[in-house]
Design an enzyme around this catalytic site. Structure first.
Site, PDB file in Angstrom:
ATOM      1  N   HIS A   1     -37.494 -79.021 -28.802  1.00  0.00           N
ATOM      2  CA  HIS A   1     -37.215 -79.086 -30.242  1.00  0.00           C
ATOM      3  C   HIS A   1     -38.168 -80.121 -30.858  1.00  0.00           C
ATOM      4  CE1 HIS A   1     -34.872 -80.286 -33.836  1.00  0.00           C
ATOM      5  NE2 HIS A   1     -34.226 -79.143 -33.715  1.00  0.00           N
TER       6      HIS A   1
ATOM      7  N   ASP B   1     -32.618 -83.925 -23.673  1.00  0.00           N
ATOM      8  CA  ASP B   1     -32.115 -83.593 -25.003  1.00  0.00           C
ATOM      9  C   ASP B   1     -30.928 -82.641 -24.805  1.00  0.00           C
ATOM     10  OD1 ASP B   1     -31.530 -82.309 -27.367  1.00  0.00           O
ATOM     11  OD2 ASP B   1     -33.619 -81.900 -27.905  1.00  0.00           O
TER      12      ASP B   1
ATOM     13  N   GLN C   1     -27.711 -79.142 -27.444  1.00  0.00           N
ATOM     14  CA  GLN C   1     -27.018 -77.847 -27.319  1.00  0.00           C
ATOM     15  C   GLN C   1     -26.195 -77.769 -26.035  1.00  0.00           C
ATOM     16  OE1 GLN C   1     -26.940 -75.852 -29.796  1.00  0.00           O
ATOM     17  NE2 GLN C   1     -28.723 -76.474 -30.993  1.00  0.00           N
TER      18      GLN C   1
ATOM     19  N   LYS D   1     -22.601 -81.010 -33.722  1.00  0.00           N
ATOM     20  CA  LYS D   1     -22.726 -79.726 -33.019  1.00  0.00           C
ATOM     21  C   LYS D   1     -21.603 -79.539 -32.007  1.00  0.00           C
ATOM     22  CE  LYS D   1     -27.801 -79.784 -33.163  1.00  0.00           C
ATOM     23  NZ  LYS D   1     -28.193 -78.872 -34.229  1.00  0.00           N
TER      24      LYS D   1
ATOM     25  N   CYS E   1     -36.999 -75.205 -35.561  1.00  0.00           N
ATOM     26  CA  CYS E   1     -37.644 -76.464 -35.141  1.00  0.00           C
ATOM     27  C   CYS E   1     -38.295 -76.343 -33.767  1.00  0.00           C
ATOM     28  CB  CYS E   1     -36.674 -77.645 -35.172  1.00  0.00           C
ATOM     29  SG  CYS E   1     -36.021 -77.988 -36.790  1.00  0.00           S
TER      30      CYS E   1
HETATM   31  N1  7TS Z   1     -32.506 -80.940 -29.993  1.00  0.00           N
HETATM   32  C1  7TS Z   1     -32.058 -79.687 -29.976  1.00  0.00           C
HETATM   33  C2  7TS Z   1     -32.138 -78.892 -28.716  1.00  0.00           C
HETATM   34  C3  7TS Z   1     -31.479 -79.148 -31.125  1.00  0.00           C
HETATM   35  O1  7TS Z   1     -31.017 -77.896 -31.092  1.00  0.00           O
HETATM   36  C4  7TS Z   1     -31.404 -79.932 -32.296  1.00  0.00           C
HETATM   37  C5  7TS Z   1     -30.882 -79.375 -33.582  1.00  0.00           C
HETATM   38  C6  7TS Z   1     -31.864 -81.246 -32.245  1.00  0.00           C
HETATM   39  C7  7TS Z   1     -32.418 -81.714 -31.080  1.00  0.00           C
HETATM   40  C8  7TS Z   1     -31.768 -82.165 -33.412  1.00  0.00           C
HETATM   41  O2  7TS Z   1     -30.441 -82.438 -33.685  1.00  0.00           O
HETATM   42  P1  7TS Z   1     -30.063 -83.320 -34.952  1.00  0.00           P
HETATM   43  O3  7TS Z   1     -28.585 -83.424 -34.910  1.00  0.00           O
HETATM   44  O4  7TS Z   1     -30.761 -84.617 -34.780  1.00  0.00           O
HETATM   45  O5  7TS Z   1     -30.578 -82.562 -36.131  1.00  0.00           O
HETATM   46  N2  7TS Z   1     -31.056 -78.004 -33.709  1.00  0.00           N
HETATM   47  C9  7TS Z   1     -30.869 -77.292 -34.812  1.00  0.00           C
HETATM   48  C10 7TS Z   1     -30.935 -75.900 -34.798  1.00  0.00           C
HETATM   49  O6  7TS Z   1     -31.185 -75.231 -33.810  1.00  0.00           O
HETATM   50  N3  7TS Z   1     -30.693 -75.442 -36.049  1.00  0.00           N
HETATM   51  O7  7TS Z   1     -30.462 -76.485 -36.847  1.00  0.00           O
HETATM   52  C11 7TS Z   1     -30.575 -77.636 -36.096  1.00  0.00           C
END
Ligand code: 7TS
Length: 414
Positions: A129, A206, A209, A232, A372
């Site tokens: 990501h 990371d 998910q 999430k 992303c």
């Molecule tokens: N890493 C992964 C694998 C993600 O899916 C996301 C967010 C992030 C990092 C970043 O997370 P945040 O909470 O810091 O934003 N992914 C997504 C997505 O797939 N659609 O919207 C956000």
């Protein structure tokens, strides 16, 4: 499918805890399949946060009055609960941040800027990501370190032979996504951590998910760092977690300076607070920590094995239905234990954004775009994809609604 024989979720009962799922758009009940972006928040989590604001809202670690003490205990307890949930040794290893992105940046700035230099290598994967990819790219550029990418094979899995080639004695950090938010691949992060450690490198996982959707034990993985977001996993926005092994966190300088993170300050200098507070400058996300704790209780109440089994079941069903459509291209591995609860795809001759817009007319919420992961989409040869992602409250009927909307889109664009 998960190998464990786990009892099915009582989805009807679960849905009752999410008033938002009763919303209708132009008379149609919403079908929410955008859970990889953010999940909804069940009543016990909303209730825990309301209770905090109604009964003991106060700043932490700075008041000797009663409310501040209650808030401080709740805030600290939330670290303990999260530590237990992910198999960390204690609250010292659990830093609350804003989100996964900030957890990545914390390590990249605090550890990377200090430790990386010319000749060092940072190994990422082609399915990272942007939160990890852009962050390490920039910190590597500032320090003269080189970035390498482990290739994704045609099945949407990491090429582990290539991983073994990429990770060498020059590798200082390996940053790998646990579950890909685009391909759904569940990566062998424990195996990657072993390879990294054999070469004296650290590994950052990371888990944005992964933690929401399956049991995760950072000790079992042997991760040096592990990151995820509250929003999430049935928790609130505004809070994320950085797990770091005690020894490494102790050796790192702070990322942000200010109140809360200090022990003693003079006009000349300052010393740092103990872990994890050393990395939590300023007023922290207190209500959000209370909410995250409630989300952990909520998910454990369901059972993470059952959450995973439900996700896998829905993703496999969606995969099966989508595979039956000759003009649908699906990305990522075939359903199985190394495939998580999301499916990204494209419908031939309909742009993913148009598809999402038609879905929206059916009150079906999906995500369209690059999720992303722009370089990964470049590799897949598409600018964008549509993505359906599932959580504990989703049903097979909702997957059917997705397919009906696809039929509609096909007719409109035929
Ligand atoms: N890493 C992964 C694998 C993600 O899916 C996301 C967010 C992030 C990092 C970043 O997370 P945040 O909470 O810091 O934003 N992914 C997504 C997505 O797939 N659609 O919207 C956000």
């Amino acid at each position: 499918m998960s190998k464990q024989n786990v009892a099915a979720l009582d989805v009807e009962r679960i849905r009752g805890e999410y008033p938002i799922l009763e919303r209708e758009i132009d008379g149609t009940r919403i079908v929410y399949l955008d859970n990889a972006a953010t999940t909804h928040t069940p009543e016990p989590v909303v209730e825990a946060m309301s209770d905090y604001y109604r009964r003991y809202n106060s700043n932490v670690h700075r008041g000797i009055h009663h409310l501040s003490q209650e808030a401080s205990i709740a805030y600290e307890d939330a670290h303990d609960r999260v530590a237990e949930f992910i198999g960390a040794d204690g609250r010292e290893e659990v830093v609350f941040t804003k989100n996964t992105t900030e957890s990545e940046n914390l390590v990249a700035y605090a550890w990377g800027l200090a430790e990386l230099g010319p000749g060092d290598e940072v190994v990422l994967t082609e399915m990272e990501h942007h939160a990890s990819l852009v962050t390490w790219q920039q910190i590597a550029a500032r320090t003269g370190a080189e970035v390498k990418y482990v290739a994704v094979d045609d099945d949407g899995r990491l090429d582990m032979d290539h991983a073994r080639e990429c990770i060498t004695d020059d590798t200082a950090m390996v940053s790998v996504v646990h579950v890909s938010n685009t391909l759904g691949t569940v990566n062998p992060v424990g195996e990657i951590a072993d390879i990294a450690h054999d070469h004296g490198a650290y590994v950052f996982v990371d888990g944005a998910q992964a933690v929401p959707t399956r049991p995760v034990d950072v000790g079992e993985i042997d991760a040096d760092f592990y990151a995820f977001s509250g929003h999430k996993m049935a928790g609130p926005t505004g809070i994320g977690v950085l797990y770091g092994s005690l020894e490494i966190l102790e050796g790192m300088e702070p990322y942000l300076y200010g109140g809360e993170m200090i022990r003693k300050v003079t006009f000349e200098d300052a010393t740092w607070n103990e872990l994890p507070w050393k990395f939590e400058a300023g007023t922290p996300p207190i209500a959000e920590a209370v909410g995250l704790r409630a989300a952990v209780d909520y998910l454990e109440g369901i059972g993470m094995d059952r959450v995973r089994a439900h996700e896998e079941e829905l993703a496999a069903y969606a995969h099966e239905r989508l595979s039956a459509e000759p003009d649908v291209e699906i990305y990522g591995p075939e359903p199985g234990p190394d495939r998580g609860g999301l499916v990204a795809f494209n419908l031939e001759s309909v742009h993913a954004h148009d598809l999402a817009s038609i879905m929206n007319d059916h009150a079906v919420a999906i995500r369209a775009g690059d999720h992303c992961t722009q370089p990964l989409h470049d590799k897949l040869g598409v600018a964008a994809s549509a993505r359906a992602s599932f959580y504990v409250y989703n049903t097979r009927e909702e997957v059917d609604a997705l397919l009906e909307a696809i039929d509609d889109a096909r007719q409109l664009f035929a």
